[in-house]
Design a protein around this motif. Structure first.
Motif, PDB file in Angstrom:
ATOM      1  N   LEU A  60       0.894  -1.151   0.000  1.00  0.00           N
ATOM      2  CA  LEU A  60       0.000   0.000   0.000  1.00  0.00           C
ATOM      3  C   LEU A  60       0.934   1.202   0.000  1.00  0.00           C
ATOM      4  O   LEU A  60       1.840   1.267   0.832  1.00  0.00           O
ATOM      5  CB  LEU A  60      -0.858  -0.016   1.253  1.00  0.00           C
ATOM      6  N   CYS A  61       0.768   2.101  -0.941  1.00  0.00           N
ATOM      7  CA  CYS A  61       1.675   3.246  -1.006  1.00  0.00           C
ATOM      8  C   CYS A  61       0.955   4.461  -1.567  1.00  0.00           C
ATOM      9  O   CYS A  61      -0.152   4.361  -2.084  1.00  0.00           O
ATOM     10  CB  CYS A  61       2.902   2.910  -1.856  1.00  0.00           C
ATOM     11  N   GLY A  62       1.605   5.591  -1.475  1.00  0.00           N
ATOM     12  CA  GLY A  62       1.060   6.832  -1.988  1.00  0.00           C
ATOM     13  C   GLY A  62       1.796   7.280  -3.237  1.00  0.00           C
ATOM     14  O   GLY A  62       2.931   6.876  -3.487  1.00  0.00           O
ATOM     15  N   VAL A  63       1.131   8.128  -4.014  1.00  0.00           N
ATOM     16  CA  VAL A  63       1.726   8.749  -5.191  1.00  0.00           C
ATOM     17  C   VAL A  63       1.206  10.176  -5.251  1.00  0.00           C
ATOM     18  O   VAL A  63       0.038  10.422  -4.960  1.00  0.00           O
ATOM     19  CB  VAL A  63       1.337   8.023  -6.500  1.00  0.00           C
ATOM     20  N   HIS A  64       2.070  11.104  -5.611  1.00  0.00           N
ATOM     21  CA  HIS A  64       1.657  12.499  -5.775  1.00  0.00           C
ATOM     22  C   HIS A  64       1.734  12.844  -7.250  1.00  0.00           C
ATOM     23  O   HIS A  64       2.778  12.675  -7.876  1.00  0.00           O
ATOM     24  CB  HIS A  64       2.570  13.421  -4.961  1.00  0.00           C
ATOM     25  N   TYR A  65       0.628  13.305  -7.805  1.00  0.00           N
ATOM     26  CA  TYR A  65       0.541  13.748  -9.195  1.00  0.00           C
ATOM     27  C   TYR A  65       0.236  15.242  -9.201  1.00  0.00           C
ATOM     28  O   TYR A  65      -0.922  15.645  -9.350  1.00  0.00           O
ATOM     29  CB  TYR A  65      -0.573  13.007  -9.933  1.00  0.00           C
ATOM     30  N   GLU A 116       0.193   2.302   5.970  1.00  0.00           N
ATOM     31  CA  GLU A 116      -0.575   3.546   6.030  1.00  0.00           C
ATOM     32  C   GLU A 116       0.189   4.617   6.789  1.00  0.00           C
ATOM     33  O   GLU A 116       0.165   5.794   6.398  1.00  0.00           O
ATOM     34  CB  GLU A 116      -1.941   3.296   6.680  1.00  0.00           C
ATOM     35  N   ARG A 117       0.868   4.235   7.845  1.00  0.00           N
ATOM     36  CA  ARG A 117       1.671   5.224   8.581  1.00  0.00           C
ATOM     37  C   ARG A 117       2.791   5.770   7.711  1.00  0.00           C
ATOM     38  O   ARG A 117       3.085   6.972   7.727  1.00  0.00           O
ATOM     39  CB  ARG A 117       2.251   4.599   9.852  1.00  0.00           C
ATOM     40  N   PHE A 127      -5.455   8.627   6.902  1.00  0.00           N
ATOM     41  CA  PHE A 127      -6.228   7.386   6.890  1.00  0.00           C
ATOM     42  C   PHE A 127      -7.198   7.422   8.064  1.00  0.00           C
ATOM     43  O   PHE A 127      -6.808   7.199   9.211  1.00  0.00           O
ATOM     44  CB  PHE A 127      -5.292   6.174   6.962  1.00  0.00           C
ATOM     45  N   LYS A 128      -8.462   7.727   7.750  1.00  0.00           N
ATOM     46  CA  LYS A 128      -9.487   7.841   8.793  1.00  0.00           C
ATOM     47  C   LYS A 128      -9.714   6.481   9.450  1.00  0.00           C
ATOM     48  O   LYS A 128      -9.868   5.475   8.770  1.00  0.00           O
ATOM     49  CB  LYS A 128     -10.794   8.361   8.196  1.00  0.00           C
ATOM     50  N   GLY A 129      -9.696   6.476  10.777  1.00  0.00           N
ATOM     51  CA  GLY A 129      -9.910   5.247  11.519  1.00  0.00           C
ATOM     52  C   GLY A 129      -8.640   4.463  11.814  1.00  0.00           C
ATOM     53  O   GLY A 129      -8.695   3.397  12.417  1.00  0.00           O
ATOM     54  N   LEU A 137       8.898   7.312  10.275  1.00  0.00           N
ATOM     55  CA  LEU A 137      10.312   7.398   9.909  1.00  0.00           C
ATOM     56  C   LEU A 137      10.875   8.806  10.056  1.00  0.00           C
ATOM     57  O   LEU A 137      12.042   8.965  10.378  1.00  0.00           O
ATOM     58  CB  LEU A 137      10.516   6.915   8.465  1.00  0.00           C
ATOM     59  N   ASN A 138      10.065   9.807   9.801  1.00  0.00           N
ATOM     60  CA  ASN A 138      10.523  11.184   9.894  1.00  0.00           C
ATOM     61  C   ASN A 138      10.264  11.745  11.288  1.00  0.00           C
ATOM     62  O   ASN A 138       9.459  11.219  12.049  1.00  0.00           O
ATOM     63  CB  ASN A 138       9.815  12.054   8.845  1.00  0.00           C
TER      64      ASN A 138
END
Length: 177
Positions: A60-65, A116-117, A127-129, A137-138
Motif C-alpha cells: 500500500l503506497c502513496g503517489v503524488h501527481y 498507512e503510517r 487514513f481515517k480510523g 520514519l521522519n
C-alpha cells in the motif's frame, strides 16, 4: 472457474457499478480504480469473496501527481495477491489535493498499519480510523511531507552549476557570453 481479468472486472462492476472504473492491464498487472468513498469496501470484498480470494495485501503506497486536476492529485495504491490462483491486482484511488483523506483498511488487513503510517509520513494522506496514525520514519516536528512534489528539484538561484553540462539547454554546445 479460472480467475481471470474478465471475472474480476465483472464481479467488481456488478457489486460496485460506476464506483469502480478504468479496468486495464498496466505493466502485466490487472489494474483498476475505485472511488475513495468505497475503497475500503472494495478491498474487503476482494478479500472475502469466495471467487476472488485476494487474501494478501502485498503493498500500500502513496503517489503524488501535482499536474493532475486538484481533485485527483494524490493516489493510494493497493497491491493485492490471491495466493490460491496466483493472481495479482493493483487498485488505485485518487484523492483531493487539499484534503487527501481515505478510510483505513487496517481492520481488513493488519499489515496495512505500517504501510498507512508510512504513506501518511511521506505524503500526508490521512487514513481515517487508523489506530495510531503518526510519523513512523521522519521526525515528529516536521511540518512537510518529503515525497510530495511541491517544490522545484533545484534552487533556481544557484550559480555553481553550468546547465550546458547537464543537458538542460536546447544546444549543449552553446557558448557562454
Amino acid at each position: 472457474m479460472t480467475l481471470d481479468t474478465t471475472v474480476i472486472e465483472n464481479k467488481m462492476s456488478e457489486k460496485f457499478g460506476t464506483e469502480v472504473m478504468n479496468f486495464r492491464m498496466e505493466r502485466d498487472i490487472f489494474t483498476f480504480e475505485a472511488a475513495p468513498a468505497v475503497i475500503k469496501e472494495v478491498i474487503r470484498f476482494m478479500k472475502d469473496d469466495e471467487t476472488l480470494r485476494f487474501n494478501f495485501l502485498t503493498d500500500l503506497c502513496g503517489v503524488h501527481y501535482p499536474d493532475n486536476d486538484k481533485k485527483a492529485q494524490f493516489a493510494v495504491v493497493y497491491l493485492l495477491h490471491n495466493w490460491i490462483d496466483n493472481v495479482r491486482v493493483r487498485v488505485k484511488t485518487f484523492l483531493d489535493g487539499d484534503r487527501p483523506y481515505v478510510e483505513s483498511v487496517v481492520d481488513v488487513f493488519a499489515a496495512a498499519n505500517w504501510m498507512e503510517r508510512e504513506t501518511y509520513d511521506f505524503y500526508g494522506v490521512i487514513f481515517k480510523g487508523h489506530p495510531n496514525l503518526k510519523r513512523i520514519l521522519n521526525d515528529e516536528g516536521m511540518v512537510s511531507f518529503p515525497m510530495r512534489k511541491d517544490y522545484p528539484l533545484e534552487d533556481a538561484g544557484r550559480t555553481d552549476k553550468d546547465d550546458r553540462f547537464f543537458g538542460r539547454t536546447p544546444n549543449n554546445y552553446e557558448q557562454t557570453k
